[in-house]
Design a protein around this motif. Structure first.
Motif, PDB file in Angstrom:
ATOM      1  N   THR A 138       0.687  -1.063  -0.163  1.00  0.00           N
ATOM      2  CA  THR A 138       0.192  -0.043  -0.044  1.00  0.00           C
ATOM      3  C   THR A 138       0.890   1.119  -0.135  1.00  0.00           C
ATOM      4  OG1 THR A 138      -0.045   0.250   2.598  1.00  0.00           O
ATOM      5  CG2 THR A 138      -1.859  -1.107   1.312  1.00  0.00           C
ATOM      6  N   THR A 139       0.256   2.377  -0.683  1.00  0.00           N
ATOM      7  CA  THR A 139       1.016   3.563  -0.512  1.00  0.00           C
ATOM      8  C   THR A 139       0.105   4.697   0.183  1.00  0.00           C
ATOM      9  OG1 THR A 139       2.019   3.087  -2.547  1.00  0.00           O
ATOM     10  CG2 THR A 139       2.032   5.546  -1.668  1.00  0.00           C
ATOM     11  N   SER A 140       0.412   4.839   1.373  1.00  0.00           N
ATOM     12  CA  SER A 140      -0.312   5.986   2.109  1.00  0.00           C
ATOM     13  C   SER A 140       0.226   7.085   2.547  1.00  0.00           C
ATOM     14  CB  SER A 140      -0.747   5.133   3.371  1.00  0.00           C
ATOM     15  OG  SER A 140      -1.934   4.369   3.480  1.00  0.00           O
ATOM     16  N   GLU A 141      -0.539   8.059   2.876  1.00  0.00           N
ATOM     17  CA  GLU A 141       0.183   9.247   3.422  1.00  0.00           C
ATOM     18  C   GLU A 141      -0.243   9.388   4.701  1.00  0.00           C
ATOM     19  OE1 GLU A 141      -0.644  12.733   0.737  1.00  0.00           O
ATOM     20  OE2 GLU A 141       0.601  11.732  -0.836  1.00  0.00           O
ATOM     21  N   ALA A 142      -1.860   9.351   5.041  1.00  0.00           N
ATOM     22  CA  ALA A 142      -2.227   9.589   6.387  1.00  0.00           C
ATOM     23  C   ALA A 142      -1.808   8.482   7.350  1.00  0.00           C
ATOM     24  CB  ALA A 142      -3.827   9.975   6.289  1.00  0.00           C
ATOM     25  N   ASN A 143      -2.103   7.386   6.682  1.00  0.00           N
ATOM     26  CA  ASN A 143      -1.815   5.879   7.403  1.00  0.00           C
ATOM     27  C   ASN A 143      -0.203   5.381   7.342  1.00  0.00           C
ATOM     28  OD1 ASN A 143      -4.494   5.367   8.728  1.00  0.00           O
ATOM     29  ND2 ASN A 143      -4.952   6.029   6.670  1.00  0.00           N
ATOM     30  N   THR A 144      -0.051   4.231   7.857  1.00  0.00           N
ATOM     31  CA  THR A 144       1.390   3.825   7.500  1.00  0.00           C
ATOM     32  C   THR A 144       1.328   2.747   6.570  1.00  0.00           C
ATOM     33  OG1 THR A 144       1.687   3.766  10.021  1.00  0.00           O
ATOM     34  CG2 THR A 144       3.407   2.742   8.868  1.00  0.00           C
ATOM     35  N   SER A 145       2.269   3.207   5.513  1.00  0.00           N
ATOM     36  CA  SER A 145       2.277   2.186   4.118  1.00  0.00           C
ATOM     37  C   SER A 145       2.777   0.761   4.708  1.00  0.00           C
ATOM     38  CB  SER A 145       2.950   2.737   3.175  1.00  0.00           C
ATOM     39  OG  SER A 145       2.496   4.056   2.758  1.00  0.00           O
ATOM     40  N   PHE A 146       2.435  -0.148   4.101  1.00  0.00           N
ATOM     41  CA  PHE A 146       2.967  -1.537   4.390  1.00  0.00           C
ATOM     42  C   PHE A 146       3.195  -2.265   3.086  1.00  0.00           C
ATOM     43  CE2 PHE A 146      -1.604  -2.317   4.706  1.00  0.00           C
ATOM     44  CZ  PHE A 146      -1.794  -3.591   4.213  1.00  0.00           C
ATOM     45  N   ASN A 147       3.986  -3.515   3.353  1.00  0.00           N
ATOM     46  CA  ASN A 147       4.282  -4.218   1.851  1.00  0.00           C
ATOM     47  C   ASN A 147       4.486  -5.520   2.775  1.00  0.00           C
ATOM     48  OD1 ASN A 147       5.250  -5.501  -0.221  1.00  0.00           O
ATOM     49  ND2 ASN A 147       6.997  -4.126  -0.526  1.00  0.00           N
ATOM     50  N   GLN A 148       3.775  -6.499   2.512  1.00  0.00           N
ATOM     51  CA  GLN A 148       3.627  -7.713   3.259  1.00  0.00           C
ATOM     52  C   GLN A 148       3.449  -8.727   2.234  1.00  0.00           C
ATOM     53  OE1 GLN A 148       1.828  -7.423   7.006  1.00  0.00           O
ATOM     54  NE2 GLN A 148       1.984  -9.809   7.347  1.00  0.00           N
ATOM     55  N   ILE A 168      -5.996   5.036  -0.890  1.00  0.00           N
ATOM     56  CA  ILE A 168      -4.757   4.212  -0.717  1.00  0.00           C
ATOM     57  C   ILE A 168      -4.655   3.249  -1.768  1.00  0.00           C
ATOM     58  CG2 ILE A 168      -3.625   2.718   0.963  1.00  0.00           C
ATOM     59  CD1 ILE A 168      -5.594   3.866   3.036  1.00  0.00           C
ATOM     60  N   LYS A 169      -3.666   3.381  -2.453  1.00  0.00           N
ATOM     61  CA  LYS A 169      -3.199   2.413  -3.509  1.00  0.00           C
ATOM     62  C   LYS A 169      -2.801   1.229  -3.239  1.00  0.00           C
ATOM     63  CE  LYS A 169      -2.241   2.238  -8.320  1.00  0.00           C
ATOM     64  NZ  LYS A 169      -1.803   2.712  -9.638  1.00  0.00           N
ATOM     65  N   VAL A 170      -3.319   0.210  -3.652  1.00  0.00           N
ATOM     66  CA  VAL A 170      -2.810  -1.314  -3.285  1.00  0.00           C
ATOM     67  C   VAL A 170      -2.395  -1.949  -4.534  1.00  0.00           C
ATOM     68  CG1 VAL A 170      -3.524  -3.434  -2.004  1.00  0.00           C
ATOM     69  CG2 VAL A 170      -4.552  -1.482  -1.594  1.00  0.00           C
ATOM     70  N   VAL A 171      -1.090  -2.402  -4.653  1.00  0.00           N
ATOM     71  CA  VAL A 171      -0.607  -3.199  -5.650  1.00  0.00           C
ATOM     72  C   VAL A 171       0.083  -4.445  -5.198  1.00  0.00           C
ATOM     73  CG1 VAL A 171      -0.316  -0.986  -6.955  1.00  0.00           C
ATOM     74  CG2 VAL A 171       1.648  -1.919  -5.662  1.00  0.00           C
ATOM     75  N   CYS A 172       0.145  -5.284  -6.188  1.00  0.00           N
ATOM     76  CA  CYS A 172       1.269  -6.447  -5.943  1.00  0.00           C
ATOM     77  C   CYS A 172       2.235  -6.347  -6.774  1.00  0.00           C
ATOM     78  CB  CYS A 172       0.327  -7.885  -6.316  1.00  0.00           C
ATOM     79  SG  CYS A 172       1.159  -9.286  -6.241  1.00  0.00           S
TER      80      CYS A 172
END
Ligand SMILES: [Cu+2]
Length: 242
Positions: A138-148, A168-172
């Protein structure tokens, strides 16, 4: 003398800080005789053919080809997955985190749903229904981005999105065609258009509102809507390629 000066200064500072953080508390409670806003979002012009993407990896699970979910225009020109929300409402029905977590699934190397709307504070159940490795990035500004990473044996991940955030953009990273959007809301007056471009939101207190339409490739459209007690305001909105 000195104490009162300090008090005034602190009050001014508190007001300044409240402005600075953009604090605008939403006041939720019972709504008597609310109205409904419903309508349709249609594509302005000839509907583009859905974009096709060749699959380059994991074909036994993903298939040979994917249709891009970015712009889905139905037979009558309705646009799916447009996020509709009021932008100037400060009081109305309560914003409640759903009783059961929304599900965000990875199946056939696609995200379902493509656009997920939920109140801030919601926990999302992220499923991997495929027998292969995906990762959720995910790519977030207000929240914490994560890559799991989510290997095939990890059928469910859970993530809580604490703060409101539009888009919030979500990619694989393993499958470049996979993309989705999470929209975390700070009030309950939002809707997503269906496959025919239709939307509806209820229990809206009577009043005049600014209403925003957002689509990932078509951008933003602002409009105005007046809601009367117990009435239905109907809007037809056109969106075009920018
Ligand atoms: Cu993937």
């Amino acid at each position: 003398m000195r104490t009162s000066t300090l008090t005034v200064t602190l009050t001014a500072l508190a007001a300044f800080l409240a402005l600075g953080t953009g604090a605008h508390a939403y006041d939720g409670g019972p709504v008597a005789d609310g109205g409904t806003i419903s309508g349709t979002v249609v594509f302005d012009g000839a509907a583009p053919a859905p974009e096709k993407i060749a699959v380059t990896k994991d074909k036994p699970v993903c298939g040979e080809e994917k249709v891009s979910p970015a712009l889905a225009v139905g037979a009558d020109g309705g646009i799916a997955n447009v996020v509709v929300r009021l932008t100037n409402i400060s009081k109305g029905k309560p914003l409640e985190v759903p009783a059961s977590n929304p599900v965000f699934d990875q199946k056939g190397c696609e995200y379902t749903p493509h656009v997920l709307l939920f109140p801030a504070g919601t926990t999302i159940d992220i499923l991997n229904s495929d027998g292969i490795l995906h990762n959720v990035h995910t790519t977030s500004e207000a929240n914490t981005s994560f890559n799991q990473a989510q290997p095939k044996f990890k059928k469910k991940l859970q993530k809580t999105i604490e703060k409101p955030e539009m888009g919030i953009k979500v990619v694989c990273d393993a499958h470049g065609w996979m993309s989705a959007w999470w929209i975390s809301q700070d009030h309950p007056y939002y809707a997503l258009t269906d496959a025919k471009g239709a939307f509806s939101m209820g229990d809206v207190p009577a009043g005049d509102y600014d209403i925003e339409f957002w689509h990932e490739t078509l951008g933003k459209h602002m409009d105005k809507v007046s809601v009367t007690a117990g009435g239905t305001a109907t809007l037809t909105v056109k969106m075009a390629k920018k």
